[in-house]
Design a protein around this motif. Structure first.
Motif, mmCIF file in Angstrom:
data_model
loop_
_atom_site.group_PDB
_atom_site.id
_atom_site.type_symbol
_atom_site.label_atom_id
_atom_site.label_comp_id
_atom_site.label_asym_id
_atom_site.label_seq_id
_atom_site.Cartn_x
_atom_site.Cartn_y
_atom_site.Cartn_z
ATOM 1 N N VAL A 294 25.041 -0.256 16.703
ATOM 2 C CA VAL A 294 25.593 0.574 15.630
ATOM 3 C C VAL A 294 24.526 1.516 15.089
ATOM 4 O O VAL A 294 23.326 1.258 15.190
ATOM 5 C CB VAL A 294 26.130 -0.287 14.469
ATOM 6 N N THR A 295 25.004 2.615 14.509
ATOM 7 C CA THR A 295 24.171 3.481 13.680
ATOM 8 C C THR A 295 24.728 3.408 12.272
ATOM 9 O O THR A 295 25.925 3.661 12.060
ATOM 10 C CB THR A 295 24.179 4.931 14.185
ATOM 11 N N VAL A 296 23.890 3.017 11.325
ATOM 12 C CA VAL A 296 24.337 2.865 9.937
ATOM 13 C C VAL A 296 23.610 3.875 9.064
ATOM 14 O O VAL A 296 22.441 4.190 9.281
ATOM 15 C CB VAL A 296 24.087 1.435 9.410
ATOM 16 N N THR A 297 24.338 4.385 8.075
ATOM 17 C CA THR A 297 23.774 5.328 7.108
ATOM 18 C C THR A 297 23.979 4.757 5.722
ATOM 19 O O THR A 297 25.060 4.247 5.408
ATOM 20 C CB THR A 297 24.450 6.701 7.214
ATOM 21 N N GLY A 298 22.956 4.811 4.894
ATOM 22 C CA GLY A 298 23.083 4.267 3.554
ATOM 23 C C GLY A 298 21.807 4.433 2.761
ATOM 24 O O GLY A 298 20.906 5.191 3.131
ATOM 25 N N THR A 299 21.738 3.709 1.627
ATOM 26 C CA THR A 299 20.590 3.797 0.735
ATOM 27 C C THR A 299 19.974 2.416 0.546
ATOM 28 O O THR A 299 20.666 1.393 0.605
ATOM 29 C CB THR A 299 20.995 4.363 -0.629
ATOM 30 N N TRP A 300 18.695 2.415 0.307
ATOM 31 C CA TRP A 300 17.961 1.176 0.112
ATOM 32 C C TRP A 300 18.363 0.498 -1.183
ATOM 33 O O TRP A 300 18.497 1.135 -2.226
ATOM 34 C CB TRP A 300 16.469 1.488 0.121
ATOM 35 N N HIS A 301 18.569 -0.806 -1.110
ATOM 36 C CA HIS A 301 18.915 -1.615 -2.274
ATOM 37 C C HIS A 301 17.704 -2.496 -2.584
ATOM 38 O O HIS A 301 17.493 -3.517 -1.934
ATOM 39 C CB HIS A 301 20.143 -2.476 -1.970
ATOM 40 N N PRO A 302 16.880 -2.114 -3.588
ATOM 41 C CA PRO A 302 15.655 -2.894 -3.853
ATOM 42 C C PRO A 302 15.969 -4.331 -4.266
ATOM 43 O O PRO A 302 16.951 -4.595 -4.962
ATOM 44 C CB PRO A 302 15.000 -2.124 -5.008
ATOM 45 N N LYS A 303 15.115 -5.239 -3.847
ATOM 46 C CA LYS A 303 15.208 -6.632 -4.282
ATOM 47 C C LYS A 303 13.844 -7.286 -4.144
ATOM 48 O O LYS A 303 13.082 -6.974 -3.227
ATOM 49 C CB LYS A 303 16.244 -7.406 -3.475
ATOM 50 N N ASP B 244 5.831 -0.583 0.463
ATOM 51 C CA ASP B 244 5.442 0.740 -0.035
ATOM 52 C C ASP B 244 5.348 0.747 -1.561
ATOM 53 O O ASP B 244 6.372 0.680 -2.255
ATOM 54 C CB ASP B 244 6.437 1.789 0.445
ATOM 55 N N SER B 245 4.124 0.865 -2.084
ATOM 56 C CA SER B 245 3.928 0.856 -3.537
ATOM 57 C C SER B 245 4.496 2.102 -4.210
ATOM 58 O O SER B 245 4.756 2.098 -5.406
ATOM 59 C CB SER B 245 2.432 0.725 -3.864
ATOM 60 N N ARG B 246 4.703 3.167 -3.440
ATOM 61 C CA ARG B 246 5.274 4.392 -4.001
ATOM 62 C C ARG B 246 6.804 4.403 -3.980
ATOM 63 O O ARG B 246 7.421 5.343 -4.464
ATOM 64 C CB ARG B 246 4.757 5.610 -3.233
ATOM 65 N N ARG B 247 7.378 3.379 -3.387
ATOM 66 C CA ARG B 247 8.845 3.284 -3.317
ATOM 67 C C ARG B 247 9.461 4.566 -2.749
ATOM 68 O O ARG B 247 10.390 5.150 -3.311
ATOM 69 C CB ARG B 247 9.425 3.014 -4.704
ATOM 70 N N SER B 248 8.944 5.001 -1.616
ATOM 71 C CA SER B 248 9.382 6.271 -1.041
ATOM 72 C C SER B 248 10.837 6.259 -0.606
ATOM 73 O O SER B 248 11.435 7.324 -0.412
ATOM 74 C CB SER B 248 8.497 6.637 0.162
ATOM 75 N N LEU B 249 11.420 5.082 -0.432
ATOM 76 C CA LEU B 249 12.823 5.011 -0.013
ATOM 77 C C LEU B 249 13.807 5.188 -1.170
ATOM 78 O O LEU B 249 14.997 5.402 -0.940
ATOM 79 C CB LEU B 249 13.096 3.656 0.653
ATOM 80 N N SER C 250 11.999 -1.348 7.219
ATOM 81 C CA SER C 250 11.621 -2.663 6.722
ATOM 82 C C SER C 250 10.239 -2.637 6.079
ATOM 83 O O SER C 250 10.029 -3.183 4.986
ATOM 84 C CB SER C 250 11.660 -3.672 7.878
ATOM 85 N N SER C 251 9.272 -2.009 6.734
ATOM 86 C CA SER C 251 7.913 -1.953 6.200
ATOM 87 C C SER C 251 7.864 -1.199 4.881
ATOM 88 O O SER C 251 7.221 -1.642 3.915
ATOM 89 C CB SER C 251 6.973 -1.288 7.211
ATOM 90 N N ARG C 252 8.531 -0.056 4.814
ATOM 91 C CA ARG C 252 8.531 0.719 3.575
ATOM 92 C C ARG C 252 9.240 -0.039 2.448
ATOM 93 O O ARG C 252 8.789 -0.029 1.298
ATOM 94 C CB ARG C 252 9.193 2.074 3.796
ATOM 95 N N ALA C 253 10.352 -0.684 2.779
ATOM 96 C CA ALA C 253 11.102 -1.394 1.742
ATOM 97 C C ALA C 253 10.296 -2.544 1.148
ATOM 98 O O ALA C 253 10.388 -2.834 -0.049
ATOM 99 C CB ALA C 253 12.410 -1.918 2.329
ATOM 100 N N GLY D 107 0.841 -1.193 0.000
ATOM 101 C CA GLY D 107 0.000 0.000 0.000
ATOM 102 C C GLY D 107 0.868 1.232 0.000
ATOM 103 O O GLY D 107 2.057 1.191 -0.321
ATOM 104 N N THR D 108 0.264 2.345 0.367
ATOM 105 C CA THR D 108 0.992 3.608 0.391
ATOM 106 C C THR D 108 1.325 3.986 1.825
ATOM 107 O O THR D 108 0.642 3.592 2.769
ATOM 108 C CB THR D 108 0.156 4.727 -0.244
ATOM 109 N N PHE D 109 2.387 4.753 1.957
ATOM 110 C CA PHE D 109 2.858 5.212 3.259
ATOM 111 C C PHE D 109 2.913 6.738 3.244
ATOM 112 O O PHE D 109 3.016 7.352 2.183
ATOM 113 C CB PHE D 109 4.247 4.657 3.548
ATOM 114 N N PRO D 110 2.871 7.380 4.413
ATOM 115 C CA PRO D 110 3.029 8.837 4.448
ATOM 116 C C PRO D 110 4.375 9.250 3.866
ATOM 117 O O PRO D 110 5.353 8.489 3.908
ATOM 118 C CB PRO D 110 2.955 9.157 5.948
ATOM 119 N N ALA D 111 4.410 10.460 3.313
ATOM 120 C CA ALA D 111 5.650 10.959 2.718
ATOM 121 C C ALA D 111 6.735 11.087 3.778
ATOM 122 O O ALA D 111 6.466 11.415 4.939
ATOM 123 C CB ALA D 111 5.401 12.304 2.050
#
Length: 249
Positions: free
Chosen positions: A209-218, A152-157, A146-149, A127-131
């Motif tokens: 740990v605190t990690v910073t990065g970008t989502w890798h779709p799969k 989320d049908s809008r691929r907000s990440l 995890s939920s957005r990845a 479904g959709t998630f808030p911006a």
């Protein structure tokens, strides 16, 4: 000492509860923050009940008990006081958990608990998630990421830099994850959220740990192949365990 067994047990248990709630934040390892007032009241009540029990036992005459024991068991009056208010030996085993909580509070749930739990994902479906808020990096809980990845049908990440904080868990094939446990009420109902970390060397299990990065779709949205989500990291920083180690649903 045996005559005060019940009082000692009540005092130890109440003192342990007050130690982790009134004088520290250790209770957050086991329950939600909203339960603190109830735990404080319960601990105080146990302490007061223990003190009252000790006072009542100290004022109980031994000779009345001696006569009762003589009538019931046929012992002489000199032997009866030794059995006065005896606490069964097995009952003293109940003091061990109270002493352990008072002196050595168990740690928060960690990688062992996360590894034993089957993969659990949000039940809302695709479904959709808030911006997401503007700016990078975006601070998200591991459960939110995890939920957005996965759903989320809008691929907000997509194209966003995110920052997650959690503890390290390891997979069987050399992969590692930033993991967090979500608690609705107490540690007994904890569920696991995690994200696979790529682009950085693994750290020991349970390291925070605190990690910073970008989502890798799969995988397709909502599919088993999409779990767990992947994060291509740019930085990994070791941090202290938060006072409240659990995420809220």
């Amino acid at each position: 000492m045996r005559r005060y067994g019940t009082a000692v047990l009540l005092l130890l248990t109440g003192g342990a509860v007050l130690r982790i709630t009134l004088f520290s934040e250790l209770y957050l390892r086991y329950v939600q923050a909203g339960l603190r007032p109830y735990l404080i009241v319960s601990g105080a009540a146990l302490v007061l009940l223990g003190l009252a029990t000790a006072v009542l036992r100290s004022r109980t005459p031994d000779d009345h008990v001696a006569l009762a024991c003589e009538d019931q068991h046929g012992h002489d009056e000199q032997e009866a006081p030794h059995s006065h208010h005896r606490t069964p030996r097995t009952a003293w085993l109940l003091t061990l958990p109270a002493v352990a909580l008072l002196l050595f509070p168990p740690p928060a749930l960690g990688s062992y608990s996360a590894a034993r739990e089957a993969a659990q994902r949000a039940a809302q479906g695709v479904g959709t998630f808030p911006a997401l808020p503007a700016g990078n990096p975006v601070e998200l809980t591991v459960a939110e990421f995890s939920s957005r990845a996965i759903y989320d049908s809008r691929r907000s990440l997509k194209g966003r830099t995110v920052r997650l904080t959690g503890f390290v868990t390891h997979g069987d094939d050399g992969t590692w994850y930033v993991t967090r446990l979500t608690v609705s009420c107490c540690a007994a109902d904890a569920t696991t959220s995690k994200a696979e970390v790529r682009g950085a060397d693994a750290l020991p299990a349970d390291t925070w740990v605190t990690v910073t990065g970008t989502w890798h779709p799969k995988g397709a949205l909502g599919s088993d192949e999409a779990w767990p989500p992947v994060l291509d990291v740019t930085t990994v920083t070791q941090v202290k365990q938060p006072a409240d180690p659990y995420e809220k649903p």
